[in-house]
Design a protein around this motif. Structure first.
Motif, PDB file in Angstrom:
ATOM      1  N   ASP B 116     -72.503  35.728 -33.356  1.00  0.00           N
ATOM      2  CA  ASP B 116     -71.658  35.099 -34.383  1.00  0.00           C
ATOM      3  C   ASP B 116     -70.448  34.408 -33.750  1.00  0.00           C
ATOM      4  N   ASP B 117     -69.862  35.054 -32.744  1.00  0.00           N
ATOM      5  CA  ASP B 117     -68.727  34.447 -32.053  1.00  0.00           C
ATOM      6  C   ASP B 117     -69.164  33.198 -31.298  1.00  0.00           C
ATOM      7  N   VAL B 118     -70.339  33.288 -30.670  1.00  0.00           N
ATOM      8  CA  VAL B 118     -70.834  32.139 -29.913  1.00  0.00           C
ATOM      9  C   VAL B 118     -71.079  30.955 -30.854  1.00  0.00           C
ATOM     10  N   ILE B 119     -71.645  31.236 -32.025  1.00  0.00           N
ATOM     11  CA  ILE B 119     -71.934  30.165 -32.990  1.00  0.00           C
ATOM     12  C   ILE B 119     -70.649  29.471 -33.433  1.00  0.00           C
ATOM     13  N   ARG B 120     -69.626  30.264 -33.735  1.00  0.00           N
ATOM     14  CA  ARG B 120     -68.340  29.661 -34.144  1.00  0.00           C
ATOM     15  C   ARG B 120     -67.782  28.802 -33.012  1.00  0.00           C
ATOM     16  N   ALA B 121     -67.864  29.328 -31.798  1.00  0.00           N
ATOM     17  CA  ALA B 121     -67.368  28.566 -30.648  1.00  0.00           C
ATOM     18  C   ALA B 121     -68.191  27.290 -30.446  1.00  0.00           C
ATOM     19  N   MET B 122     -69.494  27.400 -30.682  1.00  0.00           N
ATOM     20  CA  MET B 122     -70.376  26.228 -30.535  1.00  0.00           C
ATOM     21  C   MET B 122     -69.980  25.106 -31.483  1.00  0.00           C
ATOM     22  N   ALA B 123     -69.783  25.471 -32.741  1.00  0.00           N
ATOM     23  CA  ALA B 123     -69.418  24.462 -33.740  1.00  0.00           C
ATOM     24  C   ALA B 123     -68.088  23.812 -33.343  1.00  0.00           C
ATOM     25  N   ARG B 124     -67.151  24.639 -32.844  1.00  0.00           N
ATOM     26  CA  ARG B 124     -65.837  24.150 -32.438  1.00  0.00           C
ATOM     27  C   ARG B 124     -65.970  23.213 -31.227  1.00  0.00           C
ATOM     28  N   GLU B 125     -66.723  23.657 -30.243  1.00  0.00           N
ATOM     29  CA  GLU B 125     -66.898  22.846 -29.029  1.00  0.00           C
ATOM     30  C   GLU B 125     -67.601  21.532 -29.350  1.00  0.00           C
ATOM     31  N   ALA B 126     -68.621  21.602 -30.220  1.00  0.00           N
ATOM     32  CA  ALA B 126     -69.369  20.388 -30.574  1.00  0.00           C
ATOM     33  C   ALA B 126     -68.440  19.384 -31.244  1.00  0.00           C
ATOM     34  N   ALA B 127     -67.617  19.878 -32.172  1.00  0.00           N
ATOM     35  CA  ALA B 127     -66.654  18.990 -32.827  1.00  0.00           C
ATOM     36  C   ALA B 127     -65.652  18.455 -31.802  1.00  0.00           C
ATOM     37  N   GLY B 128     -65.262  19.312 -30.864  1.00  0.00           N
ATOM     38  CA  GLY B 128     -64.276  18.934 -29.853  1.00  0.00           C
ATOM     39  C   GLY B 128     -64.771  17.849 -28.917  1.00  0.00           C
ATOM     40  N   ILE B 129     -66.016  17.969 -28.502  1.00  0.00           N
ATOM     41  CA  ILE B 129     -66.543  16.976 -27.561  1.00  0.00           C
ATOM     42  C   ILE B 129     -66.652  15.609 -28.245  1.00  0.00           C
ATOM     43  N   VAL B 130     -66.984  15.631 -29.548  1.00  0.00           N
ATOM     44  CA  VAL B 130     -67.065  14.387 -30.315  1.00  0.00           C
ATOM     45  C   VAL B 130     -65.673  13.764 -30.451  1.00  0.00           C
ATOM     46  N   GLU B 131     -64.704  14.618 -30.777  1.00  0.00           N
ATOM     47  CA  GLU B 131     -63.330  14.143 -30.971  1.00  0.00           C
ATOM     48  C   GLU B 131     -62.750  13.593 -29.661  1.00  0.00           C
ATOM     49  N   ASP B 132     -62.908  14.362 -28.575  1.00  0.00           N
ATOM     50  CA  ASP B 132     -62.363  13.930 -27.283  1.00  0.00           C
ATOM     51  C   ASP B 132     -62.965  12.595 -26.830  1.00  0.00           C
ATOM     52  N   ALA B 133     -64.239  12.373 -27.201  1.00  0.00           N
ATOM     53  CA  ALA B 133     -64.887  11.118 -26.802  1.00  0.00           C
ATOM     54  C   ALA B 133     -64.538   9.987 -27.758  1.00  0.00           C
ATOM     55  N   GLN B 134     -63.707  10.298 -28.756  1.00  0.00           N
ATOM     56  CA  GLN B 134     -63.277   9.316 -29.754  1.00  0.00           C
ATOM     57  C   GLN B 134     -64.457   8.654 -30.457  1.00  0.00           C
ATOM     58  N   VAL B 135     -65.457   9.507 -30.745  1.00  0.00           N
ATOM     59  CA  VAL B 135     -66.628   9.049 -31.488  1.00  0.00           C
ATOM     60  C   VAL B 135     -66.427   9.408 -32.966  1.00  0.00           C
ATOM     61  N   ASP B 136     -66.754   8.472 -33.839  1.00  0.00           N
ATOM     62  CA  ASP B 136     -66.670   8.705 -35.285  1.00  0.00           C
ATOM     63  C   ASP B 136     -67.645   9.831 -35.663  1.00  0.00           C
ATOM     64  N   PRO B 137     -67.136  10.955 -36.205  1.00  0.00           N
ATOM     65  CA  PRO B 137     -68.043  12.076 -36.537  1.00  0.00           C
ATOM     66  C   PRO B 137     -69.164  11.669 -37.488  1.00  0.00           C
ATOM     67  N   ALA B 138     -68.943  10.636 -38.291  1.00  0.00           N
ATOM     68  CA  ALA B 138     -69.978  10.201 -39.229  1.00  0.00           C
ATOM     69  C   ALA B 138     -71.187   9.621 -38.496  1.00  0.00           C
ATOM     70  N   ARG B 139     -70.986   9.274 -37.215  1.00  0.00           N
ATOM     71  CA  ARG B 139     -72.104   8.726 -36.440  1.00  0.00           C
ATOM     72  C   ARG B 139     -72.895   9.797 -35.694  1.00  0.00           C
ATOM     73  N   VAL B 140     -72.491  11.040 -35.856  1.00  0.00           N
ATOM     74  CA  VAL B 140     -73.197  12.128 -35.164  1.00  0.00           C
ATOM     75  C   VAL B 140     -74.330  12.641 -36.054  1.00  0.00           C
ATOM     76  N   LEU B 141     -75.556  12.511 -35.560  1.00  0.00           N
ATOM     77  CA  LEU B 141     -76.731  12.827 -36.381  1.00  0.00           C
ATOM     78  C   LEU B 141     -76.989  14.317 -36.512  1.00  0.00           C
ATOM     79  N   GLY B 142     -76.558  15.084 -35.530  1.00  0.00           N
ATOM     80  CA  GLY B 142     -76.821  16.513 -35.606  1.00  0.00           C
ATOM     81  C   GLY B 142     -76.676  17.182 -34.264  1.00  0.00           C
ATOM     82  N   LEU B 143     -77.006  18.472 -34.261  1.00  0.00           N
ATOM     83  CA  LEU B 143     -76.913  19.276 -33.053  1.00  0.00           C
ATOM     84  C   LEU B 143     -78.306  19.744 -32.657  1.00  0.00           C
ATOM     85  N   GLY B 144     -78.614  19.630 -31.388  1.00  0.00           N
ATOM     86  CA  GLY B 144     -79.869  20.167 -30.872  1.00  0.00           C
ATOM     87  C   GLY B 144     -79.554  21.350 -29.977  1.00  0.00           C
ATOM     88  N   VAL B 145     -80.179  22.483 -30.260  1.00  0.00           N
ATOM     89  CA  VAL B 145     -79.917  23.677 -29.465  1.00  0.00           C
ATOM     90  C   VAL B 145     -81.188  24.073 -28.736  1.00  0.00           C
TER      91      VAL B 145
END
Lengths: 412, 412
Positions: B116-145
């Motif tokens: 559960d902790d890893v999942i929360r961290a994953m969602a946070r990191e995924a959002a973070g990598i998108v934000e840091d790359a200055q990519v519009d989140p609306a253009r992100v199709l999804g997460l592949g694990v």
């Protein structure tokens, strides 16, 4: 073929396959199962009725609304001739649309005959079996020819195999089409056996199943969602040439420790003879394999085991152990939920191999996720000929691979 | 979904895939390649232009008629985050529509953390990598694990694997979708690596190819005509658990003589240590595998071999011999014309294994019909994360498996 034509072909294939699988089914159920539109299903069914492939056979119990008319394939509306070419001879099987064998004959002596002579005889025999069965030749969709793989599916040129050396690079499909005037489909025996299992519904429903085929050689064919897995060149599932012992005996393919060399009928017969079991033949195994006697000799070993001969039992148990490893490899690579043991060697010895294979595949990694059932084919002895006919029915009536190809053709 | 919708989805997928594969292409060429009707292609292209996925980039040289406008995918129009979960940690890769990695980060310490902790961290990191790359989140199709298989693709519940024991029966996809608000695709690392090779066009054109993936474990994924082979439950290609020595050492899967047990990095490190090679770690191999050090220790053995250490060379040669047998099995079963060595272990040692594998697969039965090329992936070290992102691009943009399923759904 352009998109509209391909869409129609796909819809037709889906409708035929659903009717075949169901036995009897209503249009509404076809819509629900195929997820095609009611209009598309209605149009395809009308064409199939017009062509005589399908007939209305009554009405389903009313569920309040209009009673639903039930549809059924007309088994006698179309036929195919399956031809199994091996070193022993040629088996002909005339199958109806339901995959049932309505006539069968076997002719000896392919190994040393000239291919051109064999082809002329094949066309004659195929016409003869149709005539003798009093089937209208216009209802015969084509000829399916299977031989031990590998082969070149696109051209029907059979490649090297020691027991059929005269057929190397011979344009079998083209010559037989010319001689018979009918479409010809060529495939390897194991893939055909799998298609035959699928078509005749001898196997229970399965998301993905493999036919493990043992004649003088060992091969396999896998069907996923009703479609044969074909890989780059239709020479898939060569489980007989998977290495199970890196320092094992040489195989004719040039490698050491292949399943076929370690555990196939030739190795069983050789070991049995060396142990003093009466295999009913004096020729060396190589001669046996070129001639007609290998499977007969294998059958003698099986008989001896059934009669309580401890040497024969031990030798077959050793073979079963490696065949079981091969079956486990099949499960691990192909992720199937059913393995069907088929081919003439399993017709003789399937019940002896079955428990060993079942125990082993239950330990495959995929078995953690879903069970893997194992059973012996109901028509193991005729699997290749039945499969050869089924290949024609499948390729002429439900050529679904095309549907896949349409979507991905760009990548070739 | 009804037929008309499925037809549209299939056509859209085919058009996108052809444009992606071609780089730049005209509508006419799309029609010729896909065999869809000009009207269908024109309609799909118009929609893709409207959505910003495709752009017109100029005109093809005139061939007498009207100049043809060329189309190209807009790489920055869509993105996907690939997440590779292993015992060492989690790798995040933000990939654009062309499969190029635009950002990447790695976080340690999954093995013993609460899912559960890893999942929360994953969602946070995924959002973070998108934000840091200055990519519009609306253009992100999804997460592949992706994680080492086997797994249950339908639900995303990962099954037993010793290095990830806390994740057994954990509903990964559902929890991560809830935490991230994005579609989540789950697959095993080897299949993902194959999809990544396909998507990034790192591999040359091939009718059917396999990725042979070696990290701490060994797996494989096979792509035929652009579609991953999935079998009954998406747990295919478990080449690491194919038996190459019936009396060999025990594998964690419960069987003897699996390729992974005989030749995987753990066995290489254990043999090297026993032979006195400095593997840079004192823990037992089991501890190493649960911790972070196994691939580092494997890298030390590779370094020693490159430095001329005869013991290290002999141990890696022995491993390569069995891995080559596994590659041959892959060719014999799947009938592929290309094998790509990928994954972090081949990033370290691919060039040492390559000639041994190439020599062996050239002796596979299928190699009589067509050559089998072998090469090391251009992004072997990041293959699983790249593949995880490619899985999303493929499932969101070219979900072609659905097209196949539509036709055969009746049989399930």
């Amino acid at each position: 073929m352009r998109g509209a034509g391909a869409d129609h072909a796909n819809a037709r294939a889906a409708v035929i396959d659903v009717i075949r699988a169901a036995g009897t089914i209503s249009r509404t159920e076809i819509v629900n199962t195929t997820r095609l539109t009611p209009g598309t299903v209605s149009g395809e069914v009308r064409r199939l009725l017009d062509e005589g492939l399908v007939v209305e056979v009554g009405r389903a119990p009313s569920t309040g609304g209009k009673p639903r008319r039930l549809l059924e394939l007309v088994a006698s509306s179309r036929f195919a001739v399956g031809i199994h070419l091996d070193h022993d001879g040629v088996t002909y099987a005339l199958a109806d649309l339901g995959g049932a064998i309505v006539a069968r004959r076997r002719v000896d002596g392919v190994g040393e005959a000239e291919p051109d002579d064999v082809i002329r005889a094949m066309a004659r025999e195929a016409a003869g079996i149709v005539e003798d069965a009093q089937v209208d030749p216009a209802r015969v969709l084509g000829l399916g020819v299977v031989s031990p793989g590998p082969l070149v599916a696109a051209t029907g040129m059979v490649m090297s195999r020691p027991s059929l050396h005269r057929w190397v690079d011979y344009p079998l499909a083209a010559r037989l089409e010319a001689a018979s005037g009918l479409p010809v489909v060529v495939d390897n025996d194991a893939t055909a056996a799998a298609v035959g299992e699928h078509w005749t519904r001898a196997s229970e429903p399965s998301a993905a199943f493999s036919a493990l085929y043992m004649a003088t050689g060992i091969g396999s064919g896998t069907i996923v969602d009703g479609v044969p897995y074909r890989g780059a060149s239709s020479n898939t599932g060569e489980i007989g040439h998977v290495c199970v012992a890196v320092s094992g005996p040489m195989c004719w393919c040039g490698n050491r420790g292949c399943v076929e060399a370690v555990a196939g009928p030739a190795s069983v017969v050789a070991a049995a003879r060396a142990a003093g079991v009466d295999v009913g033949a004096r020729e060396g195994v190589e001669t046996l394999e070129r001639g007609a006697g290998l499977l007969r000799a294998f059958g003698r070993v099986v008989d001896a085991a059934h009669a309580g001969d401890a040497r024969a039992r031990a030798i077959l148990a050793d073979s079963a152990r490696y065949v079981a490893v091969a079956a486990q490899t099949l499960c691990s690579m192909m992720d199937v939920d059913l393995v069907v043991l088929t081919g003439p060697a399993f017709a003789l010895a399937g019940e002896l191999y079955l428990p060993v294979v079942q125990e082993r595949v239950s330990r495959a990694v995929v078995a953690h996720g879903h069970g893997v059932r194992v059973r012996v084919s109901a028509h193991a002895n005729q699997a290749a000929a039945v499969g050869a006919a089924a290949l024609v029915l499948q390729s002429e009536l439900v050529p679904r691979r095309f549907g896949v190809r349409l979507l991905v053709g760009a990548e070739r």
